[in-house]
Design a protein around this motif. Sequence first.
Motif, PDB file in Angstrom:
ATOM      1  N   LEU A   7      20.192   1.011  -3.883  1.00  0.00           N
ATOM      2  CA  LEU A   7      19.823  -0.398  -3.812  1.00  0.00           C
ATOM      3  C   LEU A   7      18.312  -0.582  -3.941  1.00  0.00           C
ATOM      4  O   LEU A   7      17.844  -1.356  -4.764  1.00  0.00           O
ATOM      5  CB  LEU A   7      20.292  -1.016  -2.495  1.00  0.00           C
ATOM      6  CG  LEU A   7      21.796  -1.125  -2.260  1.00  0.00           C
ATOM      7  CD1 LEU A   7      22.066  -1.732  -0.885  1.00  0.00           C
ATOM      8  CD2 LEU A   7      22.449  -1.968  -3.349  1.00  0.00           C
ATOM      9  N   SER A   8      17.546   0.131  -3.104  1.00  0.00           N
ATOM     10  CA  SER A   8      16.100  -0.064  -3.108  1.00  0.00           C
ATOM     11  C   SER A   8      15.403   1.172  -2.552  1.00  0.00           C
ATOM     12  O   SER A   8      16.019   1.978  -1.852  1.00  0.00           O
ATOM     13  CB  SER A   8      15.716  -1.297  -2.284  1.00  0.00           C
ATOM     14  OG  SER A   8      16.063  -1.111  -0.920  1.00  0.00           O
ATOM     15  N   ALA A   9      14.136   1.274  -2.861  1.00  0.00           N
ATOM     16  CA  ALA A   9      13.314   2.359  -2.338  1.00  0.00           C
ATOM     17  C   ALA A   9      11.870   1.884  -2.268  1.00  0.00           C
ATOM     18  O   ALA A   9      11.500   0.888  -2.895  1.00  0.00           O
ATOM     19  CB  ALA A   9      13.423   3.610  -3.211  1.00  0.00           C
ATOM     20  N   SER A  10      11.073   2.593  -1.484  1.00  0.00           N
ATOM     21  CA  SER A  10       9.650   2.287  -1.367  1.00  0.00           C
ATOM     22  C   SER A  10       8.880   3.583  -1.155  1.00  0.00           C
ATOM     23  O   SER A  10       9.434   4.576  -0.682  1.00  0.00           O
ATOM     24  CB  SER A  10       9.377   1.347  -0.178  1.00  0.00           C
ATOM     25  OG  SER A  10      10.089   0.137  -0.287  1.00  0.00           O
ATOM     26  N   ASP A  11       7.607   3.550  -1.506  1.00  0.00           N
ATOM     27  CA  ASP A  11       6.733   4.674  -1.185  1.00  0.00           C
ATOM     28  C   ASP A  11       5.363   4.162  -0.774  1.00  0.00           C
ATOM     29  O   ASP A  11       4.977   3.024  -1.057  1.00  0.00           O
ATOM     30  CB  ASP A  11       6.624   5.672  -2.354  1.00  0.00           C
ATOM     31  CG  ASP A  11       6.045   5.060  -3.623  1.00  0.00           C
ATOM     32  OD1 ASP A  11       5.237   4.125  -3.537  1.00  0.00           O
ATOM     33  OD2 ASP A  11       6.403   5.519  -4.725  1.00  0.00           O
ATOM     34  N   HIS A  12       4.654   5.005  -0.059  1.00  0.00           N
ATOM     35  CA  HIS A  12       3.255   4.758   0.303  1.00  0.00           C
ATOM     36  C   HIS A  12       2.545   6.080   0.116  1.00  0.00           C
ATOM     37  O   HIS A  12       2.845   7.054   0.817  1.00  0.00           O
ATOM     38  CB  HIS A  12       3.131   4.259   1.745  1.00  0.00           C
ATOM     39  CG  HIS A  12       1.723   3.935   2.136  1.00  0.00           C
ATOM     40  ND1 HIS A  12       1.218   2.659   2.132  1.00  0.00           N
ATOM     41  CD2 HIS A  12       0.692   4.740   2.513  1.00  0.00           C
ATOM     42  CE1 HIS A  12      -0.060   2.679   2.502  1.00  0.00           C
ATOM     43  NE2 HIS A  12      -0.396   3.934   2.749  1.00  0.00           N
ATOM     44  N   VAL A  13       1.628   6.134  -0.838  1.00  0.00           N
ATOM     45  CA  VAL A  13       0.996   7.388  -1.229  1.00  0.00           C
ATOM     46  C   VAL A  13      -0.515   7.255  -1.075  1.00  0.00           C
ATOM     47  O   VAL A  13      -1.116   6.287  -1.566  1.00  0.00           O
ATOM     48  CB  VAL A  13       1.344   7.760  -2.685  1.00  0.00           C
ATOM     49  CG1 VAL A  13       0.687   9.077  -3.076  1.00  0.00           C
ATOM     50  CG2 VAL A  13       2.864   7.839  -2.857  1.00  0.00           C
ATOM     51  N   THR A  14      -1.125   8.209  -0.399  1.00  0.00           N
ATOM     52  CA  THR A  14      -2.585   8.216  -0.234  1.00  0.00           C
ATOM     53  C   THR A  14      -3.139   9.552  -0.707  1.00  0.00           C
ATOM     54  O   THR A  14      -2.530  10.604  -0.503  1.00  0.00           O
ATOM     55  CB  THR A  14      -2.978   8.002   1.246  1.00  0.00           C
ATOM     56  OG1 THR A  14      -2.352   9.012   2.065  1.00  0.00           O
ATOM     57  CG2 THR A  14      -2.544   6.633   1.734  1.00  0.00           C
ATOM     58  N   SER A  15      -4.293   9.485  -1.355  1.00  0.00           N
ATOM     59  CA  SER A  15      -4.974  10.684  -1.830  1.00  0.00           C
ATOM     60  C   SER A  15      -6.438  10.584  -1.446  1.00  0.00           C
ATOM     61  O   SER A  15      -7.066   9.528  -1.608  1.00  0.00           O
ATOM     62  CB  SER A  15      -4.854  10.821  -3.351  1.00  0.00           C
ATOM     63  OG  SER A  15      -5.741  11.805  -3.849  1.00  0.00           O
ATOM     64  N   GLU A  16      -6.984  11.659  -0.929  1.00  0.00           N
ATOM     65  CA  GLU A  16      -8.391  11.662  -0.545  1.00  0.00           C
ATOM     66  C   GLU A  16      -9.302  11.552  -1.765  1.00  0.00           C
ATOM     67  O   GLU A  16     -10.464  11.143  -1.647  1.00  0.00           O
ATOM     68  CB  GLU A  16      -8.713  12.945   0.224  1.00  0.00           C
ATOM     69  CG  GLU A  16      -7.941  13.082   1.534  1.00  0.00           C
ATOM     70  CD  GLU A  16      -8.155  14.430   2.187  1.00  0.00           C
ATOM     71  OE1 GLU A  16      -9.015  15.189   1.678  1.00  0.00           O
ATOM     72  OE2 GLU A  16      -7.477  14.730   3.185  1.00  0.00           O
ATOM     73  N   THR A  17      -8.774  11.882  -2.940  1.00  0.00           N
ATOM     74  CA  THR A  17      -9.582  11.895  -4.157  1.00  0.00           C
ATOM     75  C   THR A  17      -9.316  10.696  -5.062  1.00  0.00           C
ATOM     76  O   THR A  17     -10.253  10.090  -5.598  1.00  0.00           O
ATOM     77  CB  THR A  17      -9.312  13.184  -4.961  1.00  0.00           C
ATOM     78  OG1 THR A  17      -9.534  14.312  -4.120  1.00  0.00           O
ATOM     79  CG2 THR A  17     -10.217  13.257  -6.182  1.00  0.00           C
ATOM     80  N   TYR A  18      -8.042  10.325  -5.218  1.00  0.00           N
ATOM     81  CA  TYR A  18      -7.679   9.380  -6.273  1.00  0.00           C
ATOM     82  C   TYR A  18      -7.307   7.990  -5.785  1.00  0.00           C
ATOM     83  O   TYR A  18      -6.980   7.115  -6.586  1.00  0.00           O
ATOM     84  CB  TYR A  18      -6.523   9.957  -7.100  1.00  0.00           C
ATOM     85  CG  TYR A  18      -6.890  11.263  -7.762  1.00  0.00           C
ATOM     86  CD1 TYR A  18      -7.760  11.295  -8.842  1.00  0.00           C
ATOM     87  CD2 TYR A  18      -6.384  12.477  -7.290  1.00  0.00           C
ATOM     88  CE1 TYR A  18      -8.106  12.497  -9.451  1.00  0.00           C
ATOM     89  CE2 TYR A  18      -6.736  13.679  -7.886  1.00  0.00           C
ATOM     90  CZ  TYR A  18      -7.589  13.685  -8.964  1.00  0.00           C
ATOM     91  OH  TYR A  18      -7.941  14.867  -9.556  1.00  0.00           O
ATOM     92  N   GLY A  19      -7.347   7.748  -4.485  1.00  0.00           N
ATOM     93  CA  GLY A  19      -7.035   6.403  -3.991  1.00  0.00           C
ATOM     94  C   GLY A  19      -5.692   6.339  -3.289  1.00  0.00           C
ATOM     95  O   GLY A  19      -5.264   7.287  -2.640  1.00  0.00           O
ATOM     96  N   TRP A  20      -5.010   5.213  -3.445  1.00  0.00           N
ATOM     97  CA  TRP A  20      -3.736   5.017  -2.768  1.00  0.00           C
ATOM     98  C   TRP A  20      -2.899   4.003  -3.548  1.00  0.00           C
ATOM     99  O   TRP A  20      -3.418   3.239  -4.374  1.00  0.00           O
ATOM    100  CB  TRP A  20      -3.946   4.504  -1.336  1.00  0.00           C
ATOM    101  CG  TRP A  20      -4.527   3.107  -1.302  1.00  0.00           C
ATOM    102  CD1 TRP A  20      -5.856   2.784  -1.353  1.00  0.00           C
ATOM    103  CD2 TRP A  20      -3.798   1.879  -1.252  1.00  0.00           C
ATOM    104  NE1 TRP A  20      -6.008   1.413  -1.335  1.00  0.00           N
ATOM    105  CE2 TRP A  20      -4.765   0.837  -1.262  1.00  0.00           C
ATOM    106  CE3 TRP A  20      -2.451   1.552  -1.198  1.00  0.00           C
ATOM    107  CZ2 TRP A  20      -4.407  -0.516  -1.233  1.00  0.00           C
ATOM    108  CZ3 TRP A  20      -2.085   0.202  -1.161  1.00  0.00           C
ATOM    109  CH2 TRP A  20      -3.054  -0.812  -1.172  1.00  0.00           C
TER     110      TRP A  20
END
Length: 230
Positions: A55-68
């Motif tokens: 049905l649905s999905a989500s993510d939250h991704v953070t990188s110390e180098t490339y942002g979020w």
Amino acid sequence: MKKILSSFIAATLIAGCSSSVDTSNFTQMSQFSGGQRTGDATSYYWYTESASQALSASDHVTSETYGWYETSYRWDEGSVREVVRKGEQLKDGDLVPYTAHVRFNKDGEAVYQQYRVNKKILPLNEGQLERYVLEAKAITKMTKDQNKQGLELIQGYWDGSTFERCNGPDYNKVEFNHTLPNFVMSRLSTLDNYIGFLGKIRNNTVYIDELLILADDDHDCIERPLLITE
């Protein structure tokens, strides 16, 4: 509350007198969560399905180098039909805001797309479009695989003796994976920290299997992104 309860009971009795209750339209929603750490990037994942259909999905991704970035994905009839993402990415040495919104038809063709980087509208190429779909599918597999191992994404605050789960109860019994580095164990035993990890809660005990984020206690709990309006 009494009025609501009385109305519910009355409606149930009336339905019972007229006919048997049809439960064929009731489907069970299953919720999964997980995450991973790759290089300097940390990812949190959430996934929802009904009757084994995505049905649905989500993510939250953070990188110390490339942002979020954070993303919401929507399926329909077994296919990814919509993706909305927002975040900040590295451009010319600075972090700049960006958003992406894509809708696909039943054949997987992008029938609507909008991509803005630092307020400029840019095109999305086929590789980017394909990557969004692959990332959505990867979330479903990873969260379900981690669920089979008894693991889920857990967040909260640890003061060395008590774990306060985000939007949840406190736990005094916490067991850490013994493969954690010594400096991490030392910090966990002496400082107040926000921690996000893969683990489980059993018999009122928190088991930390894989630490994803260790930060100061002013770090906010990360809620599941809901970027797609119904």
